[in-house]
Design an enzyme around this catalytic site. Structure first.
Site, mmCIF file in Angstrom:
data_model
loop_
_atom_site.group_PDB
_atom_site.id
_atom_site.type_symbol
_atom_site.label_atom_id
_atom_site.label_comp_id
_atom_site.label_asym_id
_atom_site.label_seq_id
_atom_site.Cartn_x
_atom_site.Cartn_y
_atom_site.Cartn_z
ATOM 1 C CB CYS A 123 -1.033 -0.073 1.210
ATOM 2 S SG CYS A 123 0.011 0.207 2.660
ATOM 3 C CB ALA A 176 4.030 -0.467 2.108
ATOM 4 N NE ARG A 230 12.512 -1.302 0.675
ATOM 5 C CZ ARG A 230 13.172 -0.069 0.222
ATOM 6 N NH1 ARG A 230 13.314 0.867 1.536
ATOM 7 N NH2 ARG A 230 13.434 0.084 -0.812
ATOM 8 C CG HIS A 236 7.667 4.366 -4.399
ATOM 9 N ND1 HIS A 236 7.556 3.390 -5.333
ATOM 10 C CD2 HIS A 236 7.888 3.724 -3.268
ATOM 11 C CE1 HIS A 236 7.645 2.178 -4.879
ATOM 12 N NE2 HIS A 236 7.709 2.351 -3.632
#
Ligand code: ICE
Length: 474
Positions: free
Chosen positions: A60, A63, A94, A192
């Site tokens: 999402c 994230a 991550r 992003h």
């Protein structure tokens, strides 16, 4: 590739689509295609809403913002603002490694406002303000605080921007609100973009570098130091004579990121997650940007030469020296592993860059990519994928688990490179697997240092004697 034609790939796709109800079939069909290598353009549609009811691998917007762009900046406190779950499950998985002392000069810890029912009902702004003050008091060396909204914050209409603004002024450090609620957009990709916009609005141009300018000042953009990737890529760029003044955002430092408007060139590894800021810096400050690929010796060589071509003869001579130094070492690795991997087939499904960027590294080991696809890539990523993949191989965009399993069953790859949600499914099918997000607890995979580890890991997965003990149902 042997036995793979446009017709065979299309027949395989049609067989998979046949199980869907008509409406879903119509929606999924444009996202599955046979690669047209020569065309240089996308053979599938992308960046569309996932079909409800199918099992997607996507994440999402939160994230993409918290896990991908902000989290790796080491000298900030990153607050997951909302209920504890999103923060907890996005903590550390991550593997974006950092240097420094935890809690003093780096803050790879979990900070959350831990929303409760009363925060949902009465709003969480006051709680956020208290939390920001506590964080500043407990961690006085933190250079700034990011506030990353989870879904409920947007749903109840809290105004984190104004809380951040007053807190920042009164506390005297940057407090950066990022409205990255998970429900925004169709995948982590919008996270992003929102984060890039936030860096543009709150960070860039707020600092200058301490050292004097040189013609070789660059920024390394879109390397997140997964398993130590930056610690392989940055020294390599330095070895050819460049000054890496800032890294976005792996093992990153806020003040260096803030001064990036002063570099001469942006070198971008992950195009998908940071092309936005490269374009902003080009338009606003006239800084050119250049894409490169540090996976496997072939791509590294090409990339170093293309980077060298943007500088003078000194850098170009350094590039040739570096290539001459590492080529024999790389050949040694290839001589060791290629006989064990030659002709093996690999299928990939990762986020937005690696499904195309890692193909060359497999090919350096003699392997062939028989299928690749992304969770959240856009058309410009698929355009860049076409020339990297063998002709007529299958391309899948945001595939459902069902589609991916059926393709694997038809193509019988010797290795699948994908995520944790896929790993055990395929291992139970008897197919060797590497987790290509976190490098499967390994890494780095970038640069020359990374290729040696990558080759070892791929060999370890494909040629493990374990597979002789697994009885595949297929
Ligand atoms: Fe870029 Mo997992 Fe990184 Fe890429 Fe991006 Fe994500 Fe990582 Fe994957 C990432 S920034 S977290 S290289 S969001 S492995 S696109 S999906 S392929």
């Amino acid at each position: 590739l042997d036995g793979i034609t446009k017709e065979s790939t299309e027949a395989m796709i049609n067989e998979v689509l046949a199980v869907y109800p008509e409406k879903a079939r119509k929606k999924r069909a444009p996202h599955l295609g046979a690669n047209d290598q020569g065309s240089g353009s996308a053979c599938v549609k992308s960046n569309k809403k996932t079909v409800p009811g199918v099992m997607s691998a996507r994440g999402c917007a939160y994230a993409g913002a918290k896990g991908v762009v902000w989290g790796p900046i080491r000298d900030m406190v990153h607050v997951s603002h909302g209920p504890v779950g999103c923060g907890w499950y996005s903590w550390g998985t991550r593997r974006n490694l950092v240097t420094g002392i935890n809690g003093v000069t780096q803050f790879a810890m979990q900070f959350t406002s831990d929303f409760q029912e009363k925060d949902i009902v009465y709003g969480g702004d006051k709680k956020l303000r208290t939390l920001l003050e506590e964080a500043k008091e407990l961690f006085p060396l933190a250079k700034g605080i990011s506030v990353l909204s989870e879904c409920p914050v947007g749903l109840i209409g809290d105004d984190i921007n104004s809380v951040a603004k007053t807190a920042s002024k009164e506390m005297g450090i940057p407090v950066i609100p990022c409205n990255c609620e998970g429900f925004r957009g169709v995948s982590q990709s919008l996270g992003h973009h929102i984060s890039n916009d936030t860096i543009r609005d709150y960070i860039i141009e707020t600092r200058e570098f301490a050292e004097p300018e040189t013609p070789y000042d660059i920024a390394l953009i879109g390397d997140y130091n997964i398993g130590g990737d930056v610690w392989s890529a940055k020294p390599l760029l330095e070895e050819i004579g460049l000054n890496v003044k800032a890294v976005w955002t792996g093992d990153g430092e806020l003040e260096k990121i803030a001064a990036t408007h002063k570099v001469k060139l942006n070198l971008i590894h992950c195009y998908r997650s940071m092309n936005y800021m490269c374009k902003v810096m080009e338009e606003k400050f006239g800084i050119p940007w250049h894409e490169f690929n540090f996976f496997g010796p072939t791509k590294i060589r090409e990339s170093l030469r293309s980077i060298g071509a943007l500088f003078d003869e000194t850098i170009q001579a350094n590039v040739e020296k570096v290539i001459a130094k590492y080529d024999p070492i790389m050949q040694g690795i290839i001589d060791q592993y290629k006989p064990r991997l030659d002709g093996k087939k690999v299928m990939l499904l990762v986020g937005g860059l690696r499904p195309r960027h890692t193909i060359g590294a497999y090919e350096d080991l003699g392997m062939e990519c028989v299928g690749s696809g992304y969770e959240f890539a856009h058309t410009d990523d698929y355009d860049r994928t076409a020339p990297e993949m063998p002709d007529a191989t299958v391309v899948y965009d945001d595939p459902s688990e069902y589609e991916f399993e059926k393709f694997a069953d038809a193509l019988r790859p010797d290795l699948i490179g994908s995520g944790i949600k896929e790993k055990y499914v395929f291992q139970k099918m008897g197919i060797p697997f590497r987790q290509m997000h976190s490098w499967d607890y390994s890494g780095p995979y970038h640069g020359y240092k990374g290729f040696e580890i990558f080759a070892r890991d791929v060999d370890m997965a494909v040629n493990s004697p374990t597979w002789k003990l697994v009885k595949s149902p297929f």
